[in-house]
Every structure is written in C-alpha cells, then in structure tokens.
Scaffold this motif. Sequence first.
Motif, PDB file in Angstrom:
ATOM      1  N   UNK A  34      -5.259  22.104  -2.057  1.00 52.34           N
ATOM      2  CA  UNK A  34      -4.331  22.870  -2.902  1.00 52.34           C
ATOM      3  C   UNK A  34      -4.037  22.489  -4.027  1.00 52.34           C
ATOM      4  N   UNK A  35      -3.710  21.253  -4.413  1.00 49.87           N
ATOM      5  CA  UNK A  35      -3.651  20.934  -5.865  1.00 49.87           C
ATOM      6  C   UNK A  35      -4.908  20.780  -6.521  1.00 49.87           C
ATOM      7  N   UNK A  36      -6.165  20.546  -5.929  1.00 52.16           N
ATOM      8  CA  UNK A  36      -7.272  20.401  -6.614  1.00 52.16           C
ATOM      9  C   UNK A  36      -7.456  21.756  -7.008  1.00 52.16           C
ATOM     10  N   UNK A  37      -7.429  22.898  -5.933  1.00 54.88           N
ATOM     11  CA  UNK A  37      -7.873  24.308  -6.157  1.00 54.88           C
ATOM     12  C   UNK A  37      -6.900  24.740  -7.383  1.00 54.88           C
ATOM     13  N   UNK A  38      -5.806  24.388  -7.494  1.00 51.28           N
ATOM     14  CA  UNK A  38      -4.748  25.030  -8.429  1.00 51.28           C
ATOM     15  C   UNK A  38      -5.393  24.291  -9.848  1.00 51.28           C
ATOM     16  N   UNK A  39      -5.553  23.014  -9.806  1.00 56.72           N
ATOM     17  CA  UNK A  39      -6.132  22.468 -11.096  1.00 56.72           C
ATOM     18  C   UNK A  39      -7.518  23.122 -11.481  1.00 56.72           C
ATOM     19  N   UNK A  40      -8.501  23.359 -10.726  1.00 58.74           N
ATOM     20  CA  UNK A  40      -9.848  24.052 -11.047  1.00 58.74           C
ATOM     21  C   UNK A  40      -9.569  25.625 -11.530  1.00 58.74           C
ATOM     22  N   UNK A  41      -8.496  26.092 -10.767  1.00 60.74           N
ATOM     23  CA  UNK A  41      -8.698  27.620 -11.147  1.00 60.74           C
ATOM     24  C   UNK A  41      -7.535  28.095 -11.736  1.00 60.74           C
ATOM     25  N   UNK A  42      -6.609  27.136 -12.517  1.00 65.44           N
ATOM     26  CA  UNK A  42      -5.186  27.669 -13.195  1.00 65.44           C
ATOM     27  C   UNK A  42      -5.459  28.836 -14.190  1.00 65.44           C
ATOM     28  N   UNK A  43      -6.823  28.678 -14.683  1.00 61.91           N
ATOM     29  CA  UNK A  43      -7.024  29.886 -15.819  1.00 61.91           C
ATOM     30  C   UNK A  43      -6.994  31.098 -15.145  1.00 61.91           C
ATOM     31  N   UNK A  44      -7.557  31.387 -13.820  1.00 67.32           N
ATOM     32  CA  UNK A  44      -7.547  32.327 -13.206  1.00 67.32           C
ATOM     33  C   UNK A  44      -6.157  33.039 -12.471  1.00 67.32           C
ATOM     34  N   UNK A  51      -5.625  38.464 -15.390  1.00 64.89           N
ATOM     35  CA  UNK A  51      -6.568  37.696 -14.489  1.00 64.89           C
ATOM     36  C   UNK A  51      -7.786  37.542 -15.157  1.00 64.89           C
ATOM     37  N   UNK A  52      -8.503  36.264 -15.437  1.00 63.53           N
ATOM     38  CA  UNK A  52      -9.670  35.909 -15.773  1.00 63.53           C
ATOM     39  C   UNK A  52     -10.783  35.760 -14.716  1.00 63.53           C
ATOM     40  N   UNK A  53     -11.983  35.651 -15.162  1.00 69.24           N
ATOM     41  CA  UNK A  53     -13.090  35.719 -14.419  1.00 69.24           C
ATOM     42  C   UNK A  53     -13.098  33.978 -14.196  1.00 69.24           C
ATOM     43  N   UNK A  54     -13.253  33.656 -12.864  1.00 75.20           N
ATOM     44  CA  UNK A  54     -13.396  32.207 -12.476  1.00 75.20           C
ATOM     45  C   UNK A  54     -14.426  31.470 -12.926  1.00 75.20           C
ATOM     46  N   UNK A  55     -14.146  30.392 -13.306  1.00 72.56           N
ATOM     47  CA  UNK A  55     -15.233  29.361 -13.986  1.00 72.56           C
ATOM     48  C   UNK A  55     -15.886  28.801 -12.656  1.00 72.56           C
ATOM     49  N   UNK A  56     -16.980  28.178 -12.888  1.00 70.64           N
ATOM     50  CA  UNK A  56     -17.924  27.713 -11.688  1.00 70.64           C
ATOM     51  C   UNK A  56     -16.989  26.441 -10.966  1.00 70.64           C
ATOM     52  N   UNK A  57     -16.510  25.648 -11.630  1.00 66.51           N
ATOM     53  CA  UNK A  57     -15.644  24.530 -10.544  1.00 66.51           C
ATOM     54  C   UNK A  57     -14.703  25.321  -9.849  1.00 66.51           C
ATOM     55  N   UNK A  58     -14.056  26.291 -10.167  1.00 69.45           N
ATOM     56  CA  UNK A  58     -13.187  27.293  -9.529  1.00 69.45           C
ATOM     57  C   UNK A  58     -13.724  28.009  -8.248  1.00 69.45           C
ATOM     58  N   UNK A  59     -15.084  28.531  -8.740  1.00 73.16           N
ATOM     59  CA  UNK A  59     -15.967  29.057  -7.474  1.00 73.16           C
ATOM     60  C   UNK A  59     -16.131  28.284  -6.343  1.00 73.16           C
ATOM     61  N   UNK A  60     -16.723  27.168  -6.767  1.00 70.64           N
ATOM     62  CA  UNK A  60     -17.106  26.225  -5.892  1.00 70.64           C
ATOM     63  C   UNK A  60     -15.822  25.612  -5.053  1.00 70.64           C
ATOM     64  N   UNK A  61     -14.609  25.606  -5.624  1.00 69.42           N
ATOM     65  CA  UNK A  61     -13.452  25.131  -4.801  1.00 69.42           C
ATOM     66  C   UNK A  61     -13.152  26.041  -3.676  1.00 69.42           C
ATOM     67  N   UNK A  62     -13.201  27.559  -4.206  1.00 69.13           N
ATOM     68  CA  UNK A  62     -12.871  28.473  -3.125  1.00 69.13           C
ATOM     69  C   UNK A  62     -14.053  28.564  -2.472  1.00 69.13           C
ATOM     70  N   UNK A  63     -14.967  28.253  -2.284  1.00 66.32           N
ATOM     71  CA  UNK A  63     -16.191  28.220  -1.745  1.00 66.32           C
ATOM     72  C   UNK A  63     -16.066  26.997  -0.492  1.00 66.32           C
ATOM     73  N   UNK A 123     -14.951  43.977 -11.156  1.00 64.32           N
ATOM     74  CA  UNK A 123     -16.167  43.664 -11.435  1.00 64.32           C
ATOM     75  C   UNK A 123     -16.203  42.226 -11.743  1.00 64.32           C
ATOM     76  N   UNK A 124     -15.872  41.557 -10.738  1.00 62.08           N
ATOM     77  CA  UNK A 124     -15.866  40.075 -10.838  1.00 62.08           C
ATOM     78  C   UNK A 124     -16.852  39.568  -9.710  1.00 62.08           C
ATOM     79  N   UNK A 125     -17.785  38.807 -10.162  1.00 59.52           N
ATOM     80  CA  UNK A 125     -18.875  38.149  -9.017  1.00 59.52           C
ATOM     81  C   UNK A 125     -18.662  36.665  -8.958  1.00 59.52           C
ATOM     82  N   UNK A 126     -18.723  36.347  -7.965  1.00 57.13           N
ATOM     83  CA  UNK A 126     -18.589  34.990  -7.415  1.00 57.13           C
ATOM     84  C   UNK A 126     -19.825  34.314  -6.686  1.00 57.13           C
TER      85      UNK A 126
END
Length: 127
Positions: A34-44, A51-63, A123-126
Amino acid sequence: MSMKMDLRILFLALIVAGFTSHCVWGEEDYYRQKDVFIMKCMGTIKIGTPYEDPIQPCIRAVGKYDMKRICNAFTFSDQLKVSMMKTVLLAYVCHKPIPIGEKCGSKCLSLYSSIYHKKNHIAILCG
C-alpha cells in the motif's frame, strides 16, 4: 477434574493463538505494498486535485498488487491524503477492479458503484 478441563482449554487457546499470529504477520506485506502504491500513484490519487492519467510506475504497481487488499489496508491517516474514489477508479481503468461491496479504507464500494456504469466516459488507458 476441573483442573484437567482448565488445562485443556488453556492448551487449546495457546494453539489457536499460535495459528492466528501467522495471519497477522502475512497482513504486513499489504501495508508495505500500500505504501509503495501510494508513493507511485500519488499524482493520480491525491485528494484535492483532478484525476490525472497514471504514469507507468503507477500502472505497473496496480498490475502487480492485489488492489482489494491494498484498499482494505488504508488507514484513517491515508484517507486524509488519498482519495478512495480515485483509487477505485484507477483500479478499474487498469483492469484490476475492486469488487462492489468491498471496503476501501472506511468506505464501502457500493457508494462507488456508479463509476462502473460510467465506463464509456473514461478515456484513460492502462497497459
């Protein structure tokens, strides 16, 4: 005879306590994730921002992570900085939806079920 019964109950209680402690140790991994997820996805998922489109590190964390368990791991202090609605939306658009009826932080996802019905407006693609 009463003493034998008390010892049996005490012995059984010790065995049960031994098994339950392993469950608690396993839960700790989700708090780290959860802490890593928050760190990588905080912008979103940050509260108070659009709401902002997720960056690649965030997308990888969610996956990579179990979003249902991460949602359950949110504490009250996390909820002061992380939007549960944006977290649920992020999981959904990245094809890792959190089941309706589950808790995300202190909020039940039945409140968020409307985002699943508005999927055509996203309209967000992951990856």
